[in-house]
Design a protein around this motif. Structure first.
Motif, PDB file in Angstrom:
ATOM      1  N   ILE A   1       0.847  -1.225   0.037  1.00  0.00           N
ATOM      2  CA  ILE A   1       0.165   0.020  -0.085  1.00  0.00           C
ATOM      3  C   ILE A   1       0.996   1.230   0.115  1.00  0.00           C
ATOM      4  O   ILE A   1       0.681   2.203  -0.615  1.00  0.00           O
ATOM      5  CB  ILE A   1      -1.181  -0.064   0.931  1.00  0.00           C
ATOM      6  CG1 ILE A   1      -1.838  -1.141   1.183  1.00  0.00           C
ATOM      7  CG2 ILE A   1      -1.581   1.293   1.225  1.00  0.00           C
ATOM      8  CD1 ILE A   1      -2.792  -1.391   2.270  1.00  0.00           C
ATOM      9  N   VAL A   2       1.934   0.963   0.892  1.00  0.00           N
ATOM     10  CA  VAL A   2       2.897   2.456   0.764  1.00  0.00           C
ATOM     11  C   VAL A   2       3.368   2.645  -0.565  1.00  0.00           C
ATOM     12  O   VAL A   2       3.584   3.800  -0.947  1.00  0.00           O
ATOM     13  CB  VAL A   2       4.054   2.255   1.878  1.00  0.00           C
ATOM     14  CG1 VAL A   2       5.207   3.355   1.623  1.00  0.00           C
ATOM     15  CG2 VAL A   2       3.384   2.080   3.218  1.00  0.00           C
ATOM     16  N   LEU A   3       3.874   1.639  -1.496  1.00  0.00           N
ATOM     17  CA  LEU A   3       4.390   1.611  -2.528  1.00  0.00           C
ATOM     18  C   LEU A   3       3.252   2.192  -3.612  1.00  0.00           C
ATOM     19  O   LEU A   3       3.561   3.121  -4.356  1.00  0.00           O
ATOM     20  CB  LEU A   3       4.826   0.318  -3.062  1.00  0.00           C
ATOM     21  CG  LEU A   3       5.990  -0.484  -2.489  1.00  0.00           C
ATOM     22  CD1 LEU A   3       6.075  -1.995  -2.624  1.00  0.00           C
ATOM     23  CD2 LEU A   3       7.260   0.473  -3.095  1.00  0.00           C
ATOM     24  N   ASN A   4       2.042   1.738  -3.497  1.00  0.00           N
ATOM     25  CA  ASN A   4       0.866   2.304  -4.450  1.00  0.00           C
ATOM     26  C   ASN A   4       0.800   3.810  -4.311  1.00  0.00           C
ATOM     27  O   ASN A   4       0.582   4.499  -5.118  1.00  0.00           O
ATOM     28  CB  ASN A   4      -0.488   1.540  -3.956  1.00  0.00           C
ATOM     29  CG  ASN A   4      -0.434   0.289  -4.264  1.00  0.00           C
ATOM     30  OD1 ASN A   4       0.190  -0.295  -5.121  1.00  0.00           O
ATOM     31  ND2 ASN A   4      -1.463  -0.521  -3.829  1.00  0.00           N
ATOM     32  N   MET A   5       0.930   4.097  -2.748  1.00  0.00           N
ATOM     33  CA  MET A   5       0.829   5.749  -2.457  1.00  0.00           C
ATOM     34  C   MET A   5       1.932   6.481  -3.136  1.00  0.00           C
ATOM     35  O   MET A   5       1.887   7.526  -3.597  1.00  0.00           O
ATOM     36  CB  MET A   5       0.695   5.731  -1.126  1.00  0.00           C
ATOM     37  CG  MET A   5      -0.619   5.290  -0.325  1.00  0.00           C
ATOM     38  SD  MET A   5      -0.517   5.591   1.629  1.00  0.00           S
ATOM     39  CE  MET A   5      -2.175   5.162   1.885  1.00  0.00           C
ATOM     40  N   LEU A   6       3.204   6.044  -2.769  1.00  0.00           N
ATOM     41  CA  LEU A   6       4.184   6.586  -3.235  1.00  0.00           C
ATOM     42  C   LEU A   6       4.529   6.943  -4.806  1.00  0.00           C
ATOM     43  O   LEU A   6       4.524   7.964  -5.386  1.00  0.00           O
ATOM     44  CB  LEU A   6       5.800   5.791  -2.858  1.00  0.00           C
ATOM     45  CG  LEU A   6       5.950   5.775  -1.282  1.00  0.00           C
ATOM     46  CD1 LEU A   6       7.274   5.076  -0.949  1.00  0.00           C
ATOM     47  CD2 LEU A   6       6.132   7.250  -0.769  1.00  0.00           C
ATOM     48  N   SER A   7       4.061   5.871  -5.527  1.00  0.00           N
ATOM     49  CA  SER A   7       4.147   5.991  -7.012  1.00  0.00           C
ATOM     50  C   SER A   7       2.970   6.581  -7.606  1.00  0.00           C
ATOM     51  O   SER A   7       3.267   7.542  -8.388  1.00  0.00           O
ATOM     52  CB  SER A   7       4.398   4.425  -7.442  1.00  0.00           C
ATOM     53  OG  SER A   7       3.121   3.847  -7.290  1.00  0.00           O
ATOM     54  N   THR A   8       1.720   6.461  -7.174  1.00  0.00           N
ATOM     55  CA  THR A   8       0.735   7.025  -7.726  1.00  0.00           C
ATOM     56  C   THR A   8       0.570   8.470  -7.337  1.00  0.00           C
ATOM     57  O   THR A   8       0.548   9.300  -8.403  1.00  0.00           O
ATOM     58  CB  THR A   8      -0.509   6.303  -7.284  1.00  0.00           C
ATOM     59  OG1 THR A   8      -0.606   4.876  -7.524  1.00  0.00           O
ATOM     60  CG2 THR A   8      -1.988   6.702  -7.683  1.00  0.00           C
TER      61      THR A   8
END
Length: 304
Positions: free
Chosen positions: A206-213
């Motif tokens: 979820i953190v990765l989703n947030m960072l990239s998106t």
């Protein structure tokens, strides 16, 4: 029993709630897993200010031509690889803009490479091969926050002046102390002791989703809530591209298809061309002047 490990090793603690899990039936196990997963979202909410700061750092680096480089081992590294690999087709970025280093190399995505995560010097060598510069941002992910491979990457990146961010599910970690910014998502002990592919893995995804998106939204790769830089590389995605143009402009099916064909299937160009009533070439110029933001490109045209 909950104090068997120190605060900094919370991801390795024994979870008392699942101590009789091996005597449960399937539904009971799944109910317990579902209950445990409810700890993820509150932990993420507490970390949102740090995640937002990380997005700001990444955006700043993108704006000066820098790259985002994920570094990780095992589950963390594989999740990071997936996020990086999905950026080009989703946001039209180059493979270099968001890339990854996985302990053990790309082959470690499909099979574990023994001892790879313990090689602190390997990450430094691999970042050197990527020609890391002070313009770049390195995001190291490790549930424990103590993976040597990630530590080596952070040390090397910091030595060059690159931005450094750590993502972990523990507190006061070695990686956090080496980073400009530490994102800590404390989801608690795993249902299966030490199996950080569970809550910790979900939290990191979820953190990765947030960072990239969020970083892509902030740098103009999204119009309203649509993927206007998506690469329509097959028939299904071309149909989606037409739908995006229709939704973004209010144009009909045929007009949207013609606009896309005239724009060589560049969705963003087709959208600006229709909204501003200009040629694809003029739309490209408007986008260039507005740093790729559709909303600003259309406003720029209106202000001429």
């Amino acid at each position: 029993m909950g104090e068997r490990h120190s605060k900094s090793e919370v991801s390795e603690q024994i979870n008392d709630r699942s101590s009789d899990m091996d005597a449960m039936n399937s539904l009971e196990i799944l109910q317990l897993m579902n209950d445990e997963d409810h700890a993820i979202m509150p932990a993420l909410k507490k970390a949102l200010p740090d995640i937002a700061q990380a997005v700001d750092i990444i955006v700043d680096r993108f704006r000066i031509g820098g790259r985002l480089i994920y570094v990780g081992a095992g589950t963390s590294g594989r999740l990071a690889a997936i996020d990086a690999l999905e950026c080009p087709p989703t946001f039209g970025t180059s493979p270099e803009q968001v890339s990854f280093l996985l302990a053990g190399g790309p082959e470690a995505f499909l099979a574990p490479i023994e001892g790879a995560e313990d090689d602190e010097e390997a990450a430094a060598r691999e970042l050197l091969a990527l020609e890391l510069t002070s313009n770049d941002c390195v995001v190291a992910l490790s549930a424990s926050g103590s993976t040597p491979y990630c530590i080596g990457a952070l040390k090397y990146a910091a030595g060059l002046g690159a931005a450094t961010i750590s993502v972990s599910c523990n507190q006061e970690t070695v990686m956090g102390k080496l980073s400009d910014l530490s994102i800590e998502v404390i989801v608690g002990p795993e249902l299966l002791a030490g199996s950080t592919r569970l809550k910790a893995g979900t939290a990191q995804k979820i953190v990765l989703n947030m960072l990239s998106t969020a970083s892509m939204i902030r740098t103009g790769h999204v119009y309203r809530n649509m993927m206007v830089d998506m690469q329509p590389s097959n028939s299904k995605l071309k149909r989606r591209a037409v739908q995006i143009v229709r939704e973004a402009t209010g144009a009909g099916q045929e007009e949207s298809e013609l606009a896309l064909q005239s724009a060589d299937w560049r969705i963003k160009t087709a959208v600006v061309s229709l909204l501003a009533n200009v040629t694809p070439e003029e739309a490209e110029e408007l986008l260039h002047r507005s740093d790729g933001f559709v909303r600003l490109a259309v406003r720029t045209d209106m202000q001429k």
